[in-house]
Structures are given as structure tokens and as C-alpha cells.
Design an enzyme around this catalytic site. Structure first.
Site, PDB file in Angstrom:
ATOM      1  CE1 TYR A 277      -4.325  -2.468   5.227  1.00  0.00           C
ATOM      2  CE2 TYR A 277      -3.311  -0.550   4.570  1.00  0.00           C
ATOM      3  CZ  TYR A 277      -3.800  -1.607   4.127  1.00  0.00           C
ATOM      4  OH  TYR A 277      -4.097  -2.045   2.860  1.00  0.00           O
TER       5      TYR A 277
ATOM      6  CB  SER B 167      -0.946   0.118   1.387  1.00  0.00           C
ATOM      7  OG  SER B 167      -1.712   1.424   1.400  1.00  0.00           O
TER       8      SER B 167
END
Length: 229
Positions: A101, A88
Site C-alpha cells: 500500500y 494517505s
């Protein structure tokens, strides 16, 4: 005609069964694996219970490692293969209220770098795919995790939740631009078909911009930029 064995990255038995099923169907061979199962547990880090953080790491990181260990022997035996990890933009930079996360994606980035070096003499390629915002049910699933784990009414930040954080969680930040899932699959295909794939493939404008910002800006300046996102 698409076979989809059940796989739960939080369950070791599920991982073992999935790997066994796939290898049984392919005669013990496997050209590539693309790790893409993950979710977010949003909220300020001080409000994230340890049990919630553990499950976040099971789903986003440790389960991927477990599956790799089941599949690597087959790839080693055949002398080739590709292991793709969906990271990501948040594996490159951190952002407030996404800490759990972010932690899993930072861990994944380091893991993939080391695995790539360790596999260099085996014929196996390790690749990181680094998307920015993609059109999925990511936010919807994150809200479920927030409601499961975060007791915001007992938080020292309760006033902040009521003033802006809950609204931000449900509606998103200032940027509403998202890219279609095809932006990722196009890059995955490129990484699978390249004779010698890159170590990293950035996907979407925010990822490329943040990769540059991380290299050029001092830490405090980068913090300021990210705090506006």
C-alpha cells in the site's frame, strides 16, 4: 438522485465505460474528479506475491491514471477542472507490513506532483488529500486481501505471525483513534471551492505530525519512531 456508474479501477473496460457514461450525462463537461478507490494488501514485503502487488497497483494507481486519460480531454477543452487524489499519511512515510500500500501511495505522490506541474498552463488544478486513520471498512477489506494472497504458514516469519502479526492485522496497532469520514469530505469541499487550492491538504493529527517528522528527523530516527506505531 445520486448517479453512481460502476467503476472498477482494476478493469480497463469498466474505467472506459464509467468515463463515457459520466461525460454523456454532463454534456462532455466535468468540473472535478476525486480519486478515492483503493485497498491494502498487508504483510511483510517478502511475503507479497508479485501478482498481488500488480493488482494493488492497478487498483490504487494505474487505474487512476487510466481514468485521468479518459477525462483530461474534456477538462482541457473547457479550460478548467480539478483532479483530487486521496493519498494517505502512508504516502509521506512508510510503515512495516504495509509495504504494498505504501508503494502505491508513494507512487501517487510523485505522479500528482508531476501532473500538477504539467497542468499548470491549462487551468487545471491537481490536489493531494492526505488523511490519517479514518473510520471505514479499510481493515476488513485488507484482511480479505491478506487471506487471498499471503501464505503466512509457509513464511520465514511464521513464528512472528503466530506471536503478534496476525493479532495486529485483526485488531490493529497500538493506536485505536480514528477520525470520521467527514474529516476528509470537509477538506475535499475546501479544495473544490478554494479559488486557488493548495497542492496538499493534510487531514488528521497523525498526518500533520508525520509531515513534520519527515522533514526534521534523520532517516534512522524516523525509522525508530515509525517502528513504534
Amino acid at each position: 438522485g445520486f448517479e453512481a456508474p460502476q467503476l472498477d479501477y482494476e478493469n480497463a473496460d469498466s474505467i472506459a465505460r464509467c468515463a463515457e457514461s459520466v461525460l454523456a450525462q454532463t454534456g462532455g463537461r466535468l468540473d472535478a474528479v476525486f480519486h478515492n478507490g483503493a485497498y491494502a494488501l498487508p504483510g511483510p514485503l517478502e511475503d507479497i506475491p508479485a501478482d498481488g502487488m500488480r493488482l494493488q497497483f492497478e487498483a490504487n494507481f494505474l487505474g487512476w491514471h487510466d481514468l485521468n486519460r479518459h477525462l483530461l480531454p474534456a477538462m482541457r477543452a473547457q479550460g478548467h477542472g480539478r483532479i483530487l487524489f486521496n493519498s494517505s499519511v502512508l504516502g509521506l512515510v512508510g510503515m512495516k507490513y504495509r509495504g504494498a500500500y505504501v508503494a502505491t501511495k508513494f507512487a501517487l505522490e510523485g505522479y500528482a506532483d508531476v501532473l500538477r506541474m504539467e497542468m499548470a498552463d491549462t487551468g487545471l488544478h491537481v490536489v493531494l488529500i492526505e488523511p490519517g486513520p479514518i473510520e471505514t471498512d479499510f481493515r476488513k477489506n485488507a484482511i480479505k486481501q491478506f487471506e487471498r494472497w499471503v501464505d503466512w504458514k509457509a513464511s520465514a516469519r511464521r513464528a512472528q505471525y503466530e506471536d503478534s502479526l496476525l493479532d495486529q492485522l485483526h485488531k490493529g496497532g497500538s493506536s485505536k483513534v480514528q477520525w470520521p469520514a467527514s474529516a476528509v469530505t470537509d477538506v475535499v469541499i475546501k479544495a473544490l471551492e478554494a479559488k486557488k487550492p493548495k497542492a496538499r491538504y493534510g487531514v488528521t493529527t497523525p498526518t500533520h505530525a508525520m509531515a513534520i517528522a519527515r522533514r526534521l528527523l534523520p532517516t534512522r530516527a524516523l525509522d525508530w519512531v515509525l517502528s513504534k506505531g
